[in-house]
Write a protein that holds these residues in place. Structure first.
Motif, PDB file in Angstrom:
ATOM      1  N   SER A   3       8.848   1.707   0.249  1.00  0.00           N
ATOM      2  CA  SER A   3       8.681   1.514  -0.701  1.00  0.00           C
ATOM      3  C   SER A   3       7.354   0.877  -1.501  1.00  0.00           C
ATOM      4  O   SER A   3       6.965   1.416  -2.495  1.00  0.00           O
ATOM      5  CB  SER A   3      10.347   0.210  -1.625  1.00  0.00           C
ATOM      6  N   LYS A   4       6.784   0.332  -0.224  1.00  0.00           N
ATOM      7  CA  LYS A   4       5.631  -0.603  -0.479  1.00  0.00           C
ATOM      8  C   LYS A   4       5.050   0.798  -0.267  1.00  0.00           C
ATOM      9  O   LYS A   4       3.789   0.404  -0.765  1.00  0.00           O
ATOM     10  CB  LYS A   4       5.838  -1.764   0.797  1.00  0.00           C
ATOM     11  N   LEU A   5       5.322   1.343   0.984  1.00  0.00           N
ATOM     12  CA  LEU A   5       4.013   2.562   0.757  1.00  0.00           C
ATOM     13  C   LEU A   5       3.836   3.502  -0.420  1.00  0.00           C
ATOM     14  O   LEU A   5       2.869   3.741  -1.125  1.00  0.00           O
ATOM     15  CB  LEU A   5       4.395   3.694   2.143  1.00  0.00           C
ATOM     16  N   LEU A   9       0.496   4.309  -2.695  1.00  0.00           N
ATOM     17  CA  LEU A   9       0.733   5.665  -2.683  1.00  0.00           C
ATOM     18  C   LEU A   9       0.162   6.249  -4.601  1.00  0.00           C
ATOM     19  O   LEU A   9      -0.796   6.495  -5.006  1.00  0.00           O
ATOM     20  CB  LEU A   9       1.212   6.612  -2.477  1.00  0.00           C
ATOM     21  N   LEU A  10       1.197   5.787  -5.098  1.00  0.00           N
ATOM     22  CA  LEU A  10       0.959   5.535  -6.766  1.00  0.00           C
ATOM     23  C   LEU A  10      -0.266   4.673  -7.063  1.00  0.00           C
ATOM     24  O   LEU A  10      -0.408   5.324  -8.506  1.00  0.00           O
ATOM     25  CB  LEU A  10       2.546   5.234  -7.348  1.00  0.00           C
ATOM     26  N   SER A  11      -0.165   3.342  -7.377  1.00  0.00           N
ATOM     27  CA  SER A  11      -0.981   3.023  -7.499  1.00  0.00           C
ATOM     28  C   SER A  11      -2.564   3.499  -7.115  1.00  0.00           C
ATOM     29  O   SER A  11      -3.451   3.609  -7.712  1.00  0.00           O
ATOM     30  CB  SER A  11      -1.072   1.210  -7.141  1.00  0.00           C
ATOM     31  N   LEU A  14      -3.006   6.357  -9.196  1.00  0.00           N
ATOM     32  CA  LEU A  14      -3.250   5.859 -10.838  1.00  0.00           C
ATOM     33  C   LEU A  14      -4.849   5.539 -10.897  1.00  0.00           C
ATOM     34  O   LEU A  14      -5.653   6.330 -11.340  1.00  0.00           O
ATOM     35  CB  LEU A  14      -2.431   5.041 -11.246  1.00  0.00           C
ATOM     36  N   ILE A  15      -5.518   4.974 -10.156  1.00  0.00           N
ATOM     37  CA  ILE A  15      -6.278   4.192 -10.332  1.00  0.00           C
ATOM     38  C   ILE A  15      -7.805   5.071  -9.690  1.00  0.00           C
ATOM     39  O   ILE A  15      -8.553   5.103 -10.596  1.00  0.00           O
ATOM     40  CB  ILE A  15      -7.225   3.494  -8.708  1.00  0.00           C
ATOM     41  N   ILE A  16      -7.653   6.243  -9.382  1.00  0.00           N
ATOM     42  CA  ILE A  16      -8.292   7.968  -8.905  1.00  0.00           C
ATOM     43  C   ILE A  16      -8.367   8.693  -9.746  1.00  0.00           C
ATOM     44  O   ILE A  16      -9.281   8.563 -10.346  1.00  0.00           O
ATOM     45  CB  ILE A  16      -7.886   8.517  -8.168  1.00  0.00           C
TER      46      ILE A  16
END
Length: 115
Positions: A3-5, A9-11, A14-16
């Motif tokens: 879940s941390k991975l 990846l999701l954050s 979103l930043i990109i």
């Protein structure tokens, strides 16, 4: 751990995405500031291919037709091959030919030679 991975990846995604959308928006904003349609005669810069005569004539008066003319005829392997080139024919309001400009379009007609 999994879940941390996923959160990482999701954050990152979103930043990109935010960075890309910012640059895309700023580039469109820059392009909107320069509108070539709204340039006046004084603002426009003539190109090397543009002459004063062409600039003085409005585009509406330059009527042209496309016409194909035979430019080559040869025999290849028992066939006759005719090469036609497309030309832009510019005429004035009275129908007199003002200029002829060859285009880069060619058409080839191949037919069997009668023996």
């Amino acid at each position: 751990m999994d879940s941390k991975l996923n959160i990482y990846l999701l954050s990152s995604f979103l930043i990109i995405l935010v960075v890309i959308s910012y640059f895309d928006h700023s580039s469109w904003k820059l392009l909107d500031g320069i509108n070539p349609v709204l340039l006046t005669e004084q603002d426009s810069v003539p190109t090397a291919a543009e002459s004063k005569e062409e600039k003085e004539q409005p585009i509406q008066t330059q009527n042209f037709e496309l016409e194909e003319k035979l430019v080559d005829k040869e025999e290849v392997d028992g066939y006759v091959v005719e090469t036609y080139r497309e030309y832009e024919i510019y005429k004035d309001q009275k129908g007199n030919i003002k200029k002829v400009i060859p285009t880069s379009n060619y058409n080839y007609l191949r037919y069997k030679k009668d023996e």
